[in-house]
Write a protein that holds these residues in place. Structure first.
Motif, short mmCIF file in Angstrom:
data_model
loop_
_atom_site.label_atom_id
_atom_site.label_comp_id
_atom_site.label_asym_id
_atom_site.label_seq_id
_atom_site.Cartn_x
_atom_site.Cartn_y
_atom_site.Cartn_z
N CYS A 37 -6.50 -3.32 -5.98
CA CYS A 37 -5.11 -3.78 -6.07
C CYS A 37 -4.66 -4.50 -4.79
CB CYS A 37 -4.17 -2.59 -6.32
SG CYS A 37 -4.41 -1.79 -7.91
N GLY A 38 -5.48 -4.45 -3.75
CA GLY A 38 -5.15 -5.12 -2.50
C GLY A 38 -4.39 -4.24 -1.53
N PHE A 39 -4.44 -2.93 -1.70
CA PHE A 39 -3.74 -2.00 -0.81
C PHE A 39 -4.75 -1.20 0.00
CE2 PHE A 39 -0.78 -2.74 -4.28
CZ PHE A 39 0.35 -3.11 -3.58
N CYS A 40 -4.26 -0.61 1.08
CA CYS A 40 -5.08 0.28 1.90
C CYS A 40 -4.81 1.71 1.47
CB CYS A 40 -4.72 0.10 3.38
SG CYS A 40 -5.05 -1.56 3.98
N LEU A 41 -5.70 2.59 1.84
CA LEU A 41 -5.64 3.97 1.36
C LEU A 41 -6.02 4.90 2.49
CD1 LEU A 41 -5.56 5.58 -1.49
CD2 LEU A 41 -8.03 5.43 -1.31
N ASP A 46 -6.07 16.76 -0.32
CA ASP A 46 -5.68 16.25 -1.63
C ASP A 46 -4.45 15.35 -1.56
OD1 ASP A 46 -3.87 18.22 -1.04
OD2 ASP A 46 -3.89 19.12 -3.02
N ASP A 47 -4.08 14.91 -0.35
CA ASP A 47 -2.98 13.96 -0.18
C ASP A 47 -3.54 12.54 -0.13
OD1 ASP A 47 -0.99 15.84 -0.10
OD2 ASP A 47 -0.92 15.96 2.08
N THR A 48 -2.88 11.64 -0.81
CA THR A 48 -3.30 10.25 -0.82
C THR A 48 -2.13 9.38 -0.39
OG1 THR A 48 -4.78 10.71 -2.67
CG2 THR A 48 -4.25 8.40 -2.25
N LEU A 49 -2.36 8.53 0.59
CA LEU A 49 -1.33 7.63 1.11
C LEU A 49 -1.80 6.20 0.85
CD1 LEU A 49 1.26 7.19 2.83
CD2 LEU A 49 -0.22 7.20 4.83
N VAL A 50 -1.01 5.45 0.10
CA VAL A 50 -1.30 4.05 -0.19
C VAL A 50 -0.32 3.23 0.61
CG1 VAL A 50 -1.36 2.28 -1.99
CG2 VAL A 50 -2.11 4.61 -2.52
N TYR A 51 -0.81 2.22 1.31
CA TYR A 51 0.08 1.42 2.15
C TYR A 51 -0.40 -0.02 2.26
CZ TYR A 51 -3.49 2.30 5.71
OH TYR A 51 -4.68 2.37 6.38
N CYS A 52 0.53 -0.87 2.65
CA CYS A 52 0.25 -2.28 2.84
C CYS A 52 1.48 -2.91 3.47
CB CYS A 52 -0.07 -2.95 1.49
SG CYS A 52 -0.84 -4.56 1.67
N SER A 53 1.38 -4.14 3.88
CA SER A 53 2.54 -4.82 4.45
C SER A 53 2.65 -6.22 3.85
CB SER A 53 2.41 -4.92 5.97
OG SER A 53 1.30 -5.72 6.31
N ARG A 65 2.96 -5.90 -7.57
CA ARG A 65 1.58 -5.45 -7.33
C ARG A 65 1.52 -3.94 -7.14
NH1 ARG A 65 0.36 -8.03 -2.34
NH2 ARG A 65 -1.32 -6.51 -2.22
N LEU A 66 2.51 -3.39 -6.42
CA LEU A 66 2.55 -1.95 -6.18
C LEU A 66 2.79 -1.18 -7.47
CD1 LEU A 66 2.31 0.28 -4.09
CD2 LEU A 66 4.76 0.04 -3.64
N SER A 67 3.68 -1.69 -8.31
CA SER A 67 3.94 -1.05 -9.59
C SER A 67 2.70 -1.09 -10.49
CB SER A 67 5.12 -1.76 -10.28
OG SER A 67 5.49 -1.06 -11.44
#
Length: 171
Positions: A37-41, A46-53, A65-67
């Motif tokens: 999807c073009g995001f970082c992880l 068991d915690d998952t953090l998805v991020y991007c700028s 894109r995030l949705s």
């Protein structure tokens, strides 16, 4: 002393050394889904953090894109017999201080019948992060926690002062 033998149909015992390894293998495909999807992880237990700028003019495309990525993650979870709990899913939009005045209107992210709304701050691994990245909430929480500890020490001192020769003075 040996434990009794217990046969398992599926899964492993909690606390087993195999647990973390099997969990990493189990969620390995999730990393590929998010990166596609073009995001970082970032994964921690068991915690998952998805991020991007993105730049302010690209916020609308970024939201779409995030949705879509949220939908892909939910599909992956259903396929792997997991359920996305939107009550435990946080959304934080961060903006630098100089862009606060031109902050774009941000919408919620929809997923099936659930909605993930943007929050003014989130807590990640025990640290409070606010939308303007000022750390204001973290400082307030830390100060309040310190004062609570000081109050406990002070009340404990007043209860012991009648039987002890040592005193503790907190100002």
């Amino acid at each position: 002393m040996r434990s009794a033998v217990k046969y398992l149909v599926c899964g492993i015992l909690q606390g087993s050394v195999l647990g973390p390894i099997l969990f990493i293998i189990y969620v390995a495909d999730l990393v590929a889904v998010v990166e596609r999807c073009g995001f970082c992880l970032h994964l921690y237990a068991d915690d998952t953090l998805v991020y991007c700028s993105c730049r302010p003019p690209a916020v609308h495309d970024f939201q779409q894109r995030l949705s879509a990525c949220l939908g892909d993650v939910a599909t992956w979870m259903r396929t792997n017999r997991l359920q996305l709990n939107t009550n435990k899913t946080d959304l934080l939009w961060c903006f630098t201080a100089r862009r606060q005045r031109q902050q774009p209107q941000l919408s919620e992210l929809g997923h099936m019948s659930s909605v993930v709304s943007p929050l003014p701050w989130v807590r990640d691994l025990g640290i409070f992060i606010d939308a303007d990245l000022s750390m204001r909430i973290q400082v307030q929480w830390t100060v309040a926690s310190c004062f609570a500890t000081l109050r406990q020490l002070r009340s404990g001192q007043s209860q012991r002062s009648s039987t002890s020769h040592l005193s503790l003075h907190l100002y």
